[in-house]
Write a protein that holds these residues in place. Structure first.
Motif, short mmCIF file in Angstrom:
data_model
loop_
_atom_site.label_atom_id
_atom_site.label_comp_id
_atom_site.label_asym_id
_atom_site.label_seq_id
_atom_site.Cartn_x
_atom_site.Cartn_y
_atom_site.Cartn_z
N TYR A 25 36.23 45.82 24.99
CA TYR A 25 34.95 46.31 24.46
C TYR A 25 33.93 45.20 24.21
N CYS A 26 34.07 44.07 24.86
CA CYS A 26 33.03 43.03 24.78
C CYS A 26 32.00 43.41 25.85
N SER A 27 31.15 44.32 25.51
CA SER A 27 30.28 44.99 26.48
C SER A 27 29.17 44.12 27.06
N SER A 28 28.91 42.93 26.53
CA SER A 28 27.90 42.03 27.09
C SER A 28 28.50 40.93 27.95
N PHE A 46 40.75 42.66 29.13
CA PHE A 46 39.31 42.74 29.42
C PHE A 46 38.85 44.17 29.66
N ASN A 47 39.62 45.15 29.22
CA ASN A 47 39.21 46.55 29.41
C ASN A 47 37.89 46.83 28.70
N LYS A 48 37.13 47.72 29.31
CA LYS A 48 35.86 48.20 28.75
C LYS A 48 34.81 47.11 28.59
N CYS A 49 34.93 46.04 29.37
CA CYS A 49 33.87 45.01 29.42
C CYS A 49 32.91 45.47 30.52
N SER A 50 32.01 46.35 30.16
CA SER A 50 31.23 47.11 31.13
C SER A 50 30.11 46.35 31.83
N SER A 51 29.84 45.10 31.45
CA SER A 51 28.76 44.33 32.08
C SER A 51 29.25 43.23 33.01
N VAL A 52 30.55 43.14 33.23
CA VAL A 52 31.10 42.07 34.07
C VAL A 52 30.64 42.24 35.51
N THR A 53 30.05 41.17 36.07
CA THR A 53 29.59 41.20 37.46
C THR A 53 30.34 40.22 38.35
N ASN A 54 31.13 39.33 37.75
CA ASN A 54 31.83 38.32 38.53
C ASN A 54 33.17 38.01 37.85
N ILE A 55 34.25 38.00 38.67
CA ILE A 55 35.56 37.63 38.17
C ILE A 55 36.15 36.58 39.10
N ASP A 72 35.54 49.80 35.04
CA ASP A 72 34.26 50.49 34.99
C ASP A 72 33.05 49.56 35.13
N ALA A 73 33.28 48.27 35.27
CA ALA A 73 32.18 47.31 35.37
C ALA A 73 31.70 47.16 36.81
N PRO A 74 30.40 46.89 37.00
CA PRO A 74 29.83 46.74 38.34
C PRO A 74 30.08 45.35 38.91
N VAL A 75 31.34 45.00 39.18
CA VAL A 75 31.72 43.67 39.62
C VAL A 75 31.21 43.43 41.05
N ALA A 92 46.51 46.73 40.73
CA ALA A 92 45.84 45.73 39.90
C ALA A 92 44.36 46.03 39.71
N PHE A 93 43.68 46.45 40.77
CA PHE A 93 42.25 46.73 40.69
C PHE A 93 41.92 48.12 41.23
N ALA A 94 42.92 48.98 41.34
CA ALA A 94 42.70 50.33 41.87
C ALA A 94 41.63 51.04 41.06
N ASP A 95 40.75 51.75 41.76
CA ASP A 95 39.68 52.55 41.16
C ASP A 95 38.58 51.71 40.49
N SER A 96 38.52 50.42 40.77
CA SER A 96 37.48 49.60 40.17
C SER A 96 36.21 49.64 41.01
N LYS A 97 35.14 49.02 40.49
CA LYS A 97 33.83 49.05 41.14
C LYS A 97 33.48 47.73 41.85
N ILE A 98 34.48 47.02 42.28
CA ILE A 98 34.28 45.74 42.99
C ILE A 98 33.51 46.00 44.29
N ARG A 99 32.54 45.11 44.61
CA ARG A 99 31.78 45.23 45.87
C ARG A 99 32.28 44.26 46.94
N HIS A 100 32.61 43.03 46.54
CA HIS A 100 33.05 42.02 47.51
C HIS A 100 34.35 41.40 46.98
N LEU A 101 35.30 41.19 47.89
CA LEU A 101 36.60 40.67 47.52
C LEU A 101 36.92 39.45 48.37
N VAL A 102 37.31 38.36 47.72
CA VAL A 102 37.73 37.14 48.41
C VAL A 102 39.08 36.73 47.83
#
Length: 185
Positions: A25-28, A46-55, A72-75, A92-102
């Motif tokens: 829940y660290c939403s920022s 890191f669940n519910k960290c809804s602002s994560v854009t990069n991992i 649920d984050a727009p990674v 590990a990342f099933a059903d996530s919102k990842i756009r690019h994977l390396v």
């Protein structure tokens, strides 16, 4: 836990374990970088960290576990810089919102028929670059990644198992490496 104003964290070289729900829940929180010295991350860290854009995940974590990172984050980009023996766990990342994977230094993307693949139903995923060292792409690994358009498979992959890319309806470009021996068995 529940620190909505934390936008970034920097982990020290002595850290080995990140506990259950540590940043839940660290939403920022905008990015997550796991250094090479971290060898264990507990469920929900890191669940519910809804602002994560990069991992970015370092080489110490293997397997890369399920139920740790925000689904649920727009990674925009997930990068795994493995050790050469790193495994990405089933779901590990099933059903996530990842756009690019390396994936670099990942040896295996396992999945047996009783589980979903590591990236199953990542419906925002558009590109996958798999680095040298990967040997096999397991059952249902990218199943139902409906936006996936391109995949680069390295020369080290020898086997792509049954249904690894099933229902990837937008897949337009796949570059198979020279080591590929079997598809779909």
């Amino acid at each position: 836990y529940e620190c909505p104003s934390i936008a970034s964290v920097r982990f020290g070289s002595g850290l080995r374990t990140i506990g259950e729900g540590a940043f839940e829940y660290c939403s920022s929180l905008g990015s997550i970088e796991i250094p090479n010295n971290v060898t264990n991350i507990a469920r929900g860290a890191f669940n519910k960290c809804s602002s994560v854009t990069n991992i970015v995940i370092g080489s110490g974590l293997s397997p890369v576990p399920a139920d740790v990172f925000p689904l649920d984050a727009p990674v925009d980009t997930l990068t795994v810089n493995g050790s050469g023996e790193t495994v990405v766990a089933e779901q590990a990342f099933a059903d996530s919102k990842i756009r690019h994977l390396v994936l670099n230094g990942v040896a295996s993307l396992p999945c047996d028929f009783s589980y979903d693949g590591a990236f199953k139903a990542c419906t925002n995923l558009v590109s996958v670059v798999l680095g040298e060292g990967l040997l096999e792409i397991g059952h249902s690994t990218f199943k139902e990644c409906t936006a996936l358009t391109s995949v680069l498979i390295p020369d080290t992959v020898t086997n792509i198992t049954q249904s690894a890319f099933i229902d990837c309806k937008s897949l337009a470009s796949v570059r198979f490496g020279s080591g590929l021996r079997t598809i779909g068995e």
